[in-house]
Each structure stands twice: as C-alpha cells, then as structure tokens.
Design an enzyme around this catalytic site. Structure first.
Site, PDB file in Angstrom:
ATOM      1  N   ASP A 124      -3.958  19.284 -15.376  1.00  0.00           N
ATOM      2  CA  ASP A 124      -4.347  18.049 -15.845  1.00  0.00           C
ATOM      3  C   ASP A 124      -3.802  17.667 -17.307  1.00  0.00           C
ATOM      4  O   ASP A 124      -4.656  18.521 -18.320  1.00  0.00           O
ATOM      5  CB  ASP A 124      -5.814  18.074 -15.691  1.00  0.00           C
ATOM      6  N   TYR A 168     -12.889  17.779 -16.695  1.00  0.00           N
ATOM      7  CA  TYR A 168     -13.604  16.575 -16.454  1.00  0.00           C
ATOM      8  C   TYR A 168     -14.885  16.568 -15.398  1.00  0.00           C
ATOM      9  O   TYR A 168     -14.569  17.136 -14.175  1.00  0.00           O
ATOM     10  CB  TYR A 168     -12.565  15.428 -16.395  1.00  0.00           C
ATOM     11  N   LYS A 207      -5.969   6.977 -19.996  1.00  0.00           N
ATOM     12  CA  LYS A 207      -6.200   7.457 -21.299  1.00  0.00           C
ATOM     13  C   LYS A 207      -4.859   7.226 -22.057  1.00  0.00           C
ATOM     14  O   LYS A 207      -4.503   6.087 -22.227  1.00  0.00           O
ATOM     15  CB  LYS A 207      -6.532   9.019 -21.051  1.00  0.00           C
ATOM     16  N   ARG A 240       0.846  -1.156   0.162  1.00  0.00           N
ATOM     17  CA  ARG A 240       0.025  -0.054   0.210  1.00  0.00           C
ATOM     18  C   ARG A 240       0.720   1.314   0.041  1.00  0.00           C
ATOM     19  O   ARG A 240       0.471   2.442  -0.445  1.00  0.00           O
ATOM     20  CB  ARG A 240      -0.887  -0.022   1.221  1.00  0.00           C
TER      21      ARG A 240
HETATM   22  C1  PLP Z   1      -9.355  14.943 -18.335  1.00  0.00           C
HETATM   23  C2  PLP Z   1      -9.274  13.950 -17.251  1.00  0.00           C
HETATM   24  N1  PLP Z   1      -8.956  13.944 -16.149  1.00  0.00           N
HETATM   25  C3  PLP Z   1      -9.161  13.025 -15.099  1.00  0.00           C
HETATM   26  C4  PLP Z   1     -10.046  12.002 -15.584  1.00  0.00           C
HETATM   27  C5  PLP Z   1     -10.186  10.797 -14.461  1.00  0.00           C
HETATM   28  O1  PLP Z   1      -9.782   9.739 -14.678  1.00  0.00           O
HETATM   29  P1  PLP Z   1     -10.299   8.124 -14.238  1.00  0.00           P
HETATM   30  O2  PLP Z   1     -11.488   8.038 -15.173  1.00  0.00           O
HETATM   31  O3  PLP Z   1      -8.892   7.524 -14.749  1.00  0.00           O
HETATM   32  O4  PLP Z   1     -10.587   8.271 -12.782  1.00  0.00           O
HETATM   33  C6  PLP Z   1     -10.589  11.965 -16.832  1.00  0.00           C
HETATM   34  C7  PLP Z   1     -11.763  10.696 -17.215  1.00  0.00           C
HETATM   35  O5  PLP Z   1     -12.329  10.722 -18.024  1.00  0.00           O
HETATM   36  C8  PLP Z   1     -10.350  12.888 -17.624  1.00  0.00           C
HETATM   37  O6  PLP Z   1     -10.808  12.718 -18.906  1.00  0.00           O
END
Ligand code: PLP
Length: 407
Positions: free
Chosen positions: A194, A121, A219, A68
């Site tokens: 991000d 997101y 992604k 962990r």
């Molecule tokens: C730009 C972006 N950041 C964060 C996330 C969150 O990621 P996760 O789906 O791996 O939790 C997403 C999910 O679609 C995303 O598109």
C-alpha cells in the site's frame, strides 16, 4: 486527425503514444495516458459520462461495452497511474477499500491465509478480520519490520500474500520492501504494498520487487480532498486480468467524474509531494523541540528509529507526522479541539493540513489490544501536513499547544 464533430472517436489512435521509458516523472504525471480528443481537440481527456457504447455489429466494439467493465476516462487515469508506478497495468475502484476488497476477492478463497503489517489502515484490518474472516480467510498481523516475526508467520501457514503499508498509518513504522519481497517470494507468497502515504513520487515499490501496488487515490494521488478512489497496479498481466474480472464481477469500478478529477490532481503529485515533505520537516523540527511534545515520529528526521531505512527506500520524509502531547489522551483531544487552521478531519494527503486522533477516529474499529500491540497509543495524534506556509501551521499548533489552554 480529420474527424468531424460527432464522429466516433478511435481510442486506439487517440491514446497518447508518449514514450513512458524516456520521460521524467513530472512529465508523465501531466501527459501519460491522456486521450487527445480527435472530435474537438479538447486538451483534457473528456468525462465520458455514459453507461453504454454503440456497437457497430454484434461482437464489434471499440473496447468499451458497459461502464461497469471499463470507461475511457477511467482508462486514461489507469494508464497514467501505471506509468507513474513504472508498471504496465492498473485498475481503478470507487474507493481505496474497494481496491483492497477486489484484491482479496481476486486472490483469496476460503481457507487462505494473509500476513499483514501490524500497523495498517484500520479499514484494512476491519475488512480482513470482520468481513473476510467469516468467509474462512485468516489474517495474521505481525511486525513486518521484524524479519523473524515475518518468517515465523509465513512458516505457520501457506500464505497467499503479504500486505504491507510503509510508512504505516498512523505510526509511520517502515517495512523494508526489498527484504520483505525476497522473504515473501521464498514462501511462494506475493508482496502487496500500500503506497498511499508516499506515492510513486517518493517511493517505487516495483523497483524493490513488489508484485502489486495499492493506492487510496483519495489521498495524495488526487490530493485536493475532492474524491474517493483507489487502484491496483501490477506488472503481471495474469494478475491484472484477475483484478479486471473481479472488478466487473463485484461492480467496484470508479465513476468517470472522480476519475477525471484524479487525472487533474495527479498532474502535480511530484511537486506537491516535494512541498509536503519540505513543510513537514520544518513542522516536525518545531514539534520535536516543543516542551509539551513527549514523542514525535517523522521519517525525515534523524531521530526517527528507522531513519536509515527511510533514506534507503524513500526519497524524502513525506507529509505525515505522528506525535504525542504531555497529558495523554485528554491533552491530545484538547489540542485537536483547539486548532484553527489545521482541520480536525478524517483523511490525509490533501492540500489542507489535517489533524486526526487515531484511536477515536481512523482506527476506532481496531480492537484496543491490537491497537496497543501496533504502537497506536491512545494519545497518538496524526498530522497530515498540507501546502500552507509551514510557519502558519506552526503558529496554529503553537497556540493550540499553549499550556494555559491545553494543560
Ligand atoms: C493507507 C491507506 N490505505 C487505504 C485506505 C482506504 O482508502 P479509502 O478511504 O479511499 O477507501 C486508507 C484510508 O484512509 C489509507 O490511509
């Protein structure tokens, strides 16, 4: 190295001593952080599927005590992702949202304030408003491309960090990273970027003075629709220590197998991102010229409202295209139900082309007025262009856009 089967691996010795500064991105994607296994010579870093680690004596371990807190396969991925972003430190998490959660819990307390891009997101909005709101955290969503709006939001309350997504999901709106870093720092706030939609292959936030880079590795980083994962990357050791502490405290580390799959997927991230962008440009040109497409957004096209900023801070347009079809929501839904090659699916960033309806899928939990303010109109369709021959994708979209079917 002269070890025998079963001998305990010395991770200090085994870690690749690749010179991060003198190798190109594609070389780092293949080699950075790899552990050359001294026991067997296995070229790939093994999947260390273990909960615990034998300790030589009390207080004497090899840097790993319990999975962990840290795991050698996950550490190998962390070294590689840090190297690719041009940073020193990385922590990996079970999902992208687990990374965002760890970021917030590491940096925020009750009464603290966050300023975030208006179009991010949907899960990021839900986390900040619906999960952290009741704990006394306030989040303001502004158009971070608007300097005046950003400065006003920062002047209202002392802000711990500014959180931007550029391009933003799903409107592809850009925020000027260098300018936002300067404005955030003037107010004593950190800048978190991000970088999921472009990856370090196409955009380098630390060169533009970001403090933390976040990825949903689900992604493009892993790239094959095979895992969920996330990471936080920084050049600041004190921040990294807080992220590591929080990850252990909340139990959000990534498991070894998805980390291993991500180590394989990320090897081709540079090649994939270049091809995703080439394919997306061809498809965006087709869609832009199609009589039934009423609005199209692609940062690699000159018609994109922030084309100059795209040219300044990203090296190509990326894989995502947003567009609207004549006939509004119903026509958009008919289009998505009519595609055959493109998959109607919630994800982006994979080798397969995916098509998504933001208002009913990825951003369904964002209140409608907030969606409208962020430019996420009800008919907006998001295409994550994959690695198929773009002409095959065009032919699929063409049949799905056929008037007789979708009118
Ligand atoms: C730009 C972006 N950041 C964060 C996330 C969150 O990621 P996760 O789906 O791996 O939790 C997403 C999910 O679609 C995303 O598109």
């Amino acid at each position: 190295m002269g070890t025998t089967a079963g001998q305990v691996i010395d991770f200090e010795d085994a870690v690749s001593n690749l010179n991060i500064d003198s190798h190109s991105f594609d070389t780092l994607a293949l080699h950075a952080g790899a552990v050359a296994d001294p026991t067997t010579g296995a070229l790939l870093t093994p999947i260390y599927q273990t909960t615990t680690y034998r300790q030589e004596a009390v207080g004497k371990d090899k840097g790993y005590t319990y999975s962990r807190s840290a795991n050698p396969t996950v550490s190998a991925l962390e070294r590689r992702l840090a190297a690719l972003e041009g940073a020193e430190y990385c922590t990996c998490y079970g999902t992208g949202l687990a990374a965002t959660t760890a970021l917030c819990l590491a940096l925020l307390q009750a009464g603290d304030h966050v300023v975030a891009s208006q179009a991010v997101y949907g899960g990021t909005v839900r986390l900040l408003q619906q999960v952290l709101g009741p704990f006394g955290v306030t989040a303001e969503f502004v158009d971070t491309a608007d300097e005046f709006a950003l400065r006003r939001a920062l002047a209202e309350k002392t802000t711990k960090f500014v959180f931007i997504e550029t391009p933003a999901n799903p409107t592809l709106k850009l925020t000027d990273i260098a300018k936002t870093a300067r404005i955030a720092h003037e107010s004593g706030a950190l800048l978190v970027v991000d970088n999921t939609l472009l990856t370090p292959a196409l955009q380098r936030p630390f060169d533009l003075h970001a403090d933390v880079v976040l990825h949903s590795t689900t992604k493009f980083i892993e790239g094959h629709n095979a895992t969920v994962g996330g990471c936080l990357i920084t050049r600041d050791q004190a921040l990294h220590d807080r992220f590591s502490f929080t990850r252990n405290a909340i139990g959000a580390i990534q498991s070894p197998f998805p980390a291993w799959l991500t180590l394989q997927g990320v090897k081709t991230v540079g090649l994939r991102m270049a091809q995703h962008s080439n394919n997306a440009l061809v498809i965006a040109r087709f869609l832009e010229a199609h009589p039934r497409v009423t609005r199209l957004l692609y940062p690699g096209l000159e018609s994109f409202p922030q084309f100059e900023l795209a040219r300044k801070q990203q090296t190509s347009g990326g894989a995502l295209i947003a567009f609207e079809v004549e006939g509004g929501v119903d026509a958009g839904i008919r289009l998505m139900n009519s595609v055959r090659l493109c998959a109607l699916a919630e994800n982006l960033g994979s080798a397969e082309t995916l098509i998504t309806h933001a208002a009913s899928m990825t951003h369904a939990d964002v209140p409608a007025p907030q969606r409208q303010a962020a430019g996420i109109t009800d008919g907006l369709v998001r295409l994550s262009v994959g690695l198929e021959d773009p002409l095959d994708v065009i032919s699929d979209l063409n049949q799905a856009l056929d008037d007789r079917r979708a009118a």
